[in-house]
Design an enzyme around this catalytic site. Structure first.
Site, mmCIF file in Angstrom:
data_model
loop_
_atom_site.group_PDB
_atom_site.id
_atom_site.type_symbol
_atom_site.label_atom_id
_atom_site.label_comp_id
_atom_site.label_asym_id
_atom_site.label_seq_id
_atom_site.Cartn_x
_atom_site.Cartn_y
_atom_site.Cartn_z
ATOM 1 N N THR A 145 -16.135 -17.025 2.970
ATOM 2 C CA THR A 145 -15.402 -18.252 3.096
ATOM 3 C C THR A 145 -14.774 -18.294 4.467
ATOM 4 O O THR A 145 -14.172 -17.836 4.994
ATOM 5 C CB THR A 145 -14.528 -18.794 2.211
ATOM 6 O OG1 THR A 145 -14.857 -18.467 0.711
ATOM 7 C CG2 THR A 145 -13.701 -19.997 2.238
ATOM 8 N N GLU A 146 -15.434 -19.357 5.531
ATOM 9 C CA GLU A 146 -14.763 -19.552 6.734
ATOM 10 C C GLU A 146 -14.873 -18.155 7.390
ATOM 11 O O GLU A 146 -14.059 -18.038 8.557
ATOM 12 C CB GLU A 146 -13.535 -20.078 6.664
ATOM 13 C CG GLU A 146 -13.187 -21.047 5.779
ATOM 14 C CD GLU A 146 -13.980 -22.552 6.322
ATOM 15 O OE1 GLU A 146 -13.924 -22.589 7.486
ATOM 16 O OE2 GLU A 146 -14.102 -23.135 5.253
ATOM 17 N N LEU A 147 -15.869 -17.452 7.425
ATOM 18 C CA LEU A 147 -16.047 -16.234 7.890
ATOM 19 C C LEU A 147 -15.264 -14.999 7.567
ATOM 20 O O LEU A 147 -15.217 -14.220 8.594
ATOM 21 C CB LEU A 147 -16.461 -16.349 9.438
ATOM 22 C CG LEU A 147 -17.856 -17.160 9.643
ATOM 23 C CD1 LEU A 147 -18.304 -17.021 11.110
ATOM 24 C CD2 LEU A 147 -19.056 -16.538 8.904
#
Length: 449
Positions: A145-147
């Protein structure tokens, strides 16, 4: 030879309806169906469908030289199934190409990697199964998630069987190093990493339509020439961004689709190829390991996780939902498990962000977002409590449930054995009856004679 690795994030949460204090205990439906459908259909029309057509056209016209990777959250896939089957079909068409790769992530696009290792693993497996069921492929590369990434998270990802992962090329982590190489986890060297090139990614996602930018307008020729002019030793350029860059964040009128269509021509002209993440991992070894003791992400200047967990509102909400995770995993109620997934989407925590104005929030303020979410969570916790009272410790509850399941299994086995015995007994009775009938017939025959 220099190569470009394109990766697009696709995610939509199930947004919550206005849930009042007096709804707690009385209404267990939490979602704003009208808003969810309206927003999703708008994005489909502006982005997903036209962008997928452009991607398919680019692959065909380049003779398969253009390649792209997607990470689609489970909640986005579910909304495609509900609101826009045609969007799902267009992704299925792309999935049939060997020039498109689908990545694994957490099903709910959640923050579970920061608070609950077991939930993180469960959601990743659920997402992997969802991708396989819809597209017939099993993801080989992971994108959180979101890197979001840290050394601890790399341990979890490796334990799940992944050998490659995408994350941010944050300056405070890399220092003088370039993101244009393959790196490895400091604690799991077998897990290799592709790092986002922030400059070239932001040129497209943030600056493309900015009239005040000194490089405006950005053309495909100019953009590719910048990549080509980088040091010869730097061969891998990871361009990671939201898919909504195509048509939604930058409307079609800005020329974003024409820009992308021109990329394969100018890339080939400059001797630059396109690669999938799995291809890069297969053909390139790590040049060094990076250590990330504290979680980083691809959001804001700080590249940390403060946008989701940076204030007391977010921390309290996150702590409360994680407090019941073990009990929810013991639960077999389908509606509770579904709501559990939807309530974990990182967006709910992002709406509580007090760092800056949130353009995409459906709430009037972060405090409004917090109150609404906590009202929903309070009702949800009551439902979990009704099934598993807090007066029973988790370990005791787990032991009781295990005993009950074992007993149920034993009962089913005994019922099968009883059924078999009945059949056997019936067969024996039938055989005995046939034998007796035969003997009586024989006796009657002898008496006549």
């Amino acid at each position: 030879m220099k190569t470009i690795c394109f990766y697009f994030q696709i995610h939509q949460p199930f947004r919550l309806r206005r849930y009042r204090f007096f709804d707690i205990g009385n209404n267990h439906y939490y979602y704003d169906d009208f808003q969810n459908e309206e927003i999703f259909r708008r994005i489909v029309e502006k982005c997903y469908l036209p962008a997928n057509r452009v991607i398919a056209e680019m692959i065909a016209k380049s003779g398969g030289k253009f390649k792209v990777a997607f990470s689609i959250s489970g909640t986005a896939l579910e909304q495609m199934e509900i609101y826009s089957p045609e969007a799902l079909d267009s992704f299925r068409e792309l999935a049939g190409s060997e020039h498109v790769e689908f990545l694994a992530e957490t099903y709910a696009h959640s923050l579970s990697s920061l608070g609950d290792a077991e939930e993180f693993k469960a959601q990743t497996k659920k997402h992997r199964d969802k991708i396989y069921s819809l597209f017939g492929v099993r993801p080989k590369v992971f994108r959180n998630t979101e890197l979001i990434y840290s050394d601890d998270i790399s341990e979890l990802v490796y334990e799940l069987g992944f050998k490659g992962m995408l994350t941010e090329g944050a300056k405070h982590v890399l220092g003088w190093k370039s993101p244009n190489y393959v790196y490895a986890s400091a604690v799991r060297p077998q897990l290799t990493l592709l790092l986002k090139n922030d400059r070239f990614s932001e040129d497209l996602s943030a600056r493309f339509g900015d009239y005040s930018w000194n490089e405006y307008p950005l053309t495909a020729d100019k953009y590719v020439s910048w990549i080509a002019s980088t040091p010869e030793a730097e061969q891998i350029f990871n361009l990671f961004m939201n898919y909504e860059v195509l048509g939604s964040m930058h409307a079609a009128e800005t020329g974003i689709f024409e820009f992308f269509k021109a990329l394969p021509f100018f890339a080939e002209k400059n001797g630059i190829s396109f690669s999938l993440p799995s291809e890069i991992f297969r053909s390139n070894g790590a040049i060094d390991a990076i250590s990330v003791p504290y979680p980083m992400s691809w959001v804001d200047e700080e590249k940390d996780c403060s946008s989701w967990l940076g204030n007391v509102l977010q921390q309290e909400a996150f702590q409360q939902i994680n407090r019941i995770s073990e009990r929810v995993r013991l639960c077999e109620d389908r509606r509770i498990k579904q709501d559990w997934i939807y309530l974990q989407s990182s967006d709910h925590f992002y709406y509580m962000n007090t760092k800056h104005y949130n353009l995409f929030s459906p709430y009037d303020s972060p405090y409004d977002a917090f109150n609404n979410y906590m009202n929903v969570l309070s009702d949800f916790m009551l439902r979990v409590e009704a099934q598993f009272p807090e007066s029973i410790e988790n370990e005791e509850l787990n032991s009781l449930l295990t005993t009950i399941r074992n007993q149920a299994k034993e009962i089913r086995q005994l019922e099968k054995q009883l059924e078999c015995l009945k059949k056997t007994d019936g067969t024996k009775k039938k055989t005995a009856k046939q034998t007796l009938t035969h003997e009586m017939a024989s006796c009657d025959s002898l008496a006549v004679n």
